[in-house]
Design an enzyme around this catalytic site. Structure first.
Site, PDB file in Angstrom:
ATOM      1  N   CYS A  68     -25.704 -35.179  12.758  1.00 31.23           N
ATOM      2  CA  CYS A  68     -25.273 -34.204  13.460  1.00 31.23           C
ATOM      3  C   CYS A  68     -26.111 -33.287  14.443  1.00 31.23           C
ATOM      4  CB  CYS A  68     -24.323 -33.356  12.661  1.00 31.23           C
ATOM      5  SG  CYS A  68     -23.278 -34.112  11.556  1.00 31.23           S
ATOM      6  N   CYS A  74     -20.632 -57.201  28.071  1.00 31.81           N
ATOM      7  CA  CYS A  74     -21.712 -57.990  27.701  1.00 31.81           C
ATOM      8  C   CYS A  74     -22.908 -57.641  28.628  1.00 31.81           C
ATOM      9  CB  CYS A  74     -21.294 -59.447  27.598  1.00 31.81           C
ATOM     10  SG  CYS A  74     -22.783 -60.561  27.424  1.00 31.81           S
ATOM     11  N   HIS A  92     -21.461 -40.840  14.614  1.00 30.65           N
ATOM     12  CA  HIS A  92     -22.763 -41.032  15.413  1.00 30.65           C
ATOM     13  C   HIS A  92     -23.810 -41.483  14.321  1.00 30.65           C
ATOM     14  CE1 HIS A  92     -23.346 -37.411  13.085  1.00 30.65           C
ATOM     15  NE2 HIS A  92     -22.486 -36.846  13.836  1.00 30.65           N
ATOM     16  N   CYS A 116     -16.764 -38.011  13.259  1.00 30.82           N
ATOM     17  CA  CYS A 116     -17.747 -37.485  11.967  1.00 30.82           C
ATOM     18  C   CYS A 116     -16.890 -36.355  11.287  1.00 30.82           C
ATOM     19  CB  CYS A 116     -18.934 -36.904  12.460  1.00 30.82           C
ATOM     20  SG  CYS A 116     -20.031 -35.839  11.322  1.00 30.82           S
ATOM     21  N   CYS A 166       0.884  -1.014   0.041  1.00 34.44           N
ATOM     22  CA  CYS A 166      -0.071  -0.048   0.030  1.00 34.44           C
ATOM     23  C   CYS A 166       1.040   1.461  -0.058  1.00 34.44           C
ATOM     24  CB  CYS A 166      -0.819   0.010   1.350  1.00 34.44           C
ATOM     25  SG  CYS A 166       0.016  -0.407   2.644  1.00 34.44           S
TER      26      CYS A 166
END
Lengths: 192, 536
Positions: B288, B328, B283, B275, B171
């Site tokens: 989302c 389990c 997920h 994600c 500039c």
């Protein structure tokens, strides 16, 4: 990193300048605490008032903006009526190291001329500014007279309220809240 | 046996039809995963990495990349755009930052009004074309005008400086080198926003070009290095195709092509699945938005829920307090030997297919609603409904954590098994695969309860189908989970391998079913009745 040389230079320049209505006084030995004053611009409700601003110079000055706050109470949309905190872009992210304490104070003076109610610091004041400009001017003027003028003589309204038996502090506070309207202030005092 | 090939390379993409009978060599990753590209798996040299940086990844695939490769990718992208727009590469970098590293959006906006975009980005005064930039650096392709020949008074320190000590931005504003250094060093300390630093002059919007950064900070190389890091971080943070692995202390970067929903920080990473869109733990099948809603809800309700859900449960038969310390859900009370389901506390004998019982743990029967029911009753019912889903969500979450912990033990068990059978390392991989499958299923099952909670209650058909899919997956996950916990002596490798595959196909069915809006019945074949994966 605060550069003393630069602050000194700035202060010398300020002391030479008598026209701009801006003064700065050194409050601490290391020159990091300053106190500035600006005069209320003509044609505004602040006319005739003198506003004291505390200035604190951070370590990173001039790459970081100086911290400024109104010590004198003022009724303005961008300045807190409680704490004196200022909302002004150049004191935050728009600061440039090419700006100085003087230019910052002049910007504050300009802010008094043209408030920015869309970017308010004090929501209550900003609302009044937008919805009831006449009452805003009246209140701002009263605050100027009450807080920003040399207290050589009290306003007649305060004297009258004191004569009515209210303490001076309460009378001033009530009048300030009522924007100088004496009747409203009396009502406030009586109802509290 | 086909497991020999599976190793850790995920080979799966959404367009693949799941056909259990065919492609025995193929190992299906959890359907949410894209295809880990070949480059991702093989080790690369630095020359290759620079080349791959610019290469587009195929849709549906992803790979883990190193920091140095990120830089190469950034450079390649900037150069590509610089040639198209005929600007310097560092200018292209700035412009790309403006549109969040989307070349498409930049093209659209820049071609519509190049001047407006340039001045908005602070590069309108920059000069220098694309030919100036070299492949290895973006740092010297913007011309800097000379300082005024007679020297100047620096507007920051107010000192007189000769032209040789001044620095000038495109500039035309000049300041002394020392002040420039202080100014930019201060910007670095402010953090990542330093990439947007403009000329120090008041109200000047010209961005400080990389070349000027380099000159001003040549005396403090670590600050200069930080500046570069911030530029690369900006690229990672804002480009859609890159994402930091969100696992704590991981720091790897995943690069994914279009249509990749979730990715796994592997091979070579920490193994965390997340994600690509929102950066949370993977997920699917829940979206989302639902995950976020659910997280907020859980936060609001957590105290109530925690108050109701103690960490322990009483054996339904002898009332002994039981703490679940294995993954389990098939519980055997150590006191009275009563077997029950941790989820519904019902008799375990009702859960197996052999007894003709029906595994109803995933179903919530809303009490017969009456019109006159009071607000408090409705609120209670809503809380019950929430708790029903939360309990199961939480249960799978805990089980997932157990399964992750179990992985370590699994590694040891693999060594043990290898020693006892004198087999190869690959022969015992099935244990790890099964364990990882349990983790993937637990994670997906967790999300199915978010999905189920928000599923339109009036969509009976969809709900039925969804719960059916969920139930199948839950049943097989439980079976697999239990199998992986068996002592090695009684473990049947073929069975584990088969169940792993079947479970995987259910996982795929569930996710693709949920993604297709539950309108179409997924693969009509029911792998339970026909264990089609031939065991060799």
């Amino acid at each position: 990193m605060a550069d003393k040389g630069r602050i000194k230079k700035e202060l010398t320049e300020l002391s030479r300048d008598t026209k701009s209505g801006v003064t700065v006084e050194v409050k601490s030995e290391d020159m990091h605490e300053l106190e500035g004053t600006i005069s209320g611009p003509e044609g505004t409700p602040y006319e005739g008032g003198t506003y004291v601003i505390t200035i604190s110079i951070p370590r990173g000055y001039p790459f970081e903006p100086p911290k400024m706050k109104f010590l004198t109470k003022i009724w303005h949309p961008n300045i807190s009526s409680q704490t004196g905190a200022i909302c002004l872009d150049i004191l935050k992210d728009q600061w440039s190291p090419a700006l100085t304490i003087k230019t910052a104070l002049l910007s504050l003076q300009a802010l008094l001329c043209s408030p920015e109610p869309e970017d308010p610091q004090d929501a209550q004041v900003a609302t009044m500014y937008k919805q009831d400009p006449a009452k805003f001017r009246q209140t701002a003027k009263f605050w100027t007279e009450t807080y920003a003028q040399k207290s050589d003589g009290e306003s007649a309204a305060i004297s009258r309220l004191v004569e009515m038996g209210f303490s001076r502090d309460r009378a001033v506070a009530a009048l300030a809240q009522a924007g100088g309207d004496e009747t409203e202030a009396v009502n406030k005092l009586l109802s509290s | 046996m086909s497991e020999e090939e599976e190793d850790e390379n995920y080979v799966y993409s959404d367009e693949d039809e799941l056909e259990l009978e065919e492609e025995e060599e193929e190992v299906y990753a959890p359907p949410s995963h894209g295809r880990a590209s070949e480059e991702g798996a093989s080790s690369r040299g630095s020359t290759e990495s620079a080349a791959m940086g610019g290469k587009r990844l195929q849709d549906g695939t992803y790979t883990l990349i190193e920091r140095s490769e990120v830089e190469a990718a950034m450079l390649a992208k900037a150069r590509e755009v610089s040639e198209l727009l005929e600007v310097s590469a560092s200018c292209a970098e700035v412009l790309l930052r403006y549109t969040g590293w989307s070349s498409e959006r930049l093209m659209e906006q820049f071609l519509a009004d190049p001047e407006k975009v340039s001045s908005r980005c602070g590069v309108d005064k920059w000069t220098g074309g694309c030919e100036g930039s070299t492949a290895s650096s973006l740092d010297s392709d913007v011309a800097l005008p000379p300082a005024p020949s007679g020297g100047l008074t620096c507007r920051i320190c107010f000192l007189e400086v000769p032209a040789s000590e001044a620095l000038t931005a495109p500039c035309g504003h000049s300041f002394c080198g020392e002040c420039y250094e202080g100014y930019l060093a201060n910007k670095i300390d402010e953090g990542s926003s330093c990439v947007h630093a403009t000329c120090p002059e008041d109200k000047c919007t010209t961005l400080v070009p990389p070349k000027l950064w380099q000159r001003a900070l040549s005396g403090i190389p670590d600050k200069l290095a930080k500046y570069k890091t911030f530029r690369i971080d900006n690229f990672i943070t804002f480009s859609k195709e890159l994402r930091w692995c969100p696992a704590p202390n991981c720091g790897k970067v995943v690069r994914a092509g279009a249509c990749v929903a979730s990715v796994k920080c592997a091979p070579g990473g920490c193994g965390f699945s997340f994600c690509m869109k929102c950066g949370e733990e993977a997920h699917q099948p829940a979206s989302c938005e639902l995950v976020q809603q659910w997280a907020e809800k859980c936060q609001n309700e957590s105290e109530t829920a925690n108050w109701i859900l103690a960490n322990t449960k009483r054996c339904p038969k002898c009332q002994t307090r039981i703490e679940k310390n294995q993954g389990c859900n098939h519980m055997s009370c150590s006191q009275c030997k009563h077997e029950f389901c941790w989820m519904c506390m019902g008799d375990w004998s009702e859960h197996g297919a052999s007894t003709g019982g029906y595994y109803k743990c995933n179903k919530f029967d809303p009490l017969k609603a009456t019109d006159e029911e009071s607000d408090s009753a409705r609120a209670k019912r809503e809380l019950d409904r929430y708790l029903h889903y939360y309990k199961r969500y939480h249960g799978h979450d805990q089980a997932q954590k157990f399964a992750v912990k179990q992985l370590e033990a699994t590694e040891k068990r693999m060594v043990e098994l290898q020693e006892s059978t004198h087999g190869s390392w690959i022969d015992v991989q099935f244990l790890k695969t099964a364990n990882e499958m349990v983790i993937d299923c637990r994670r997906a099952l967790k999300s199915t309860y978010i999905f189920g909670y928000y599923l339109d209650p009036s969509a009976t058909k969809q709900r039925e189908l969804f719960e059916n899919l969920q139930e199948h997956l839950e049943r097989f996950t439980e079976t697999l989970s239990e199998m992986t916990e068996q002592p090695l002596e009684t473990m049947d490798r073929t069975e584990v391998v088969n169940i792993t595959r079947v479970t995987e196909s259910f996982l795929h069915n569930l996710i693709s079913g949920a993604e297709s809006g539950l309108d179409v019945v997924p693969d009509a074949k029911d792998p339970t009745t026909k264990p089609t994966v031939a065991a060799s």
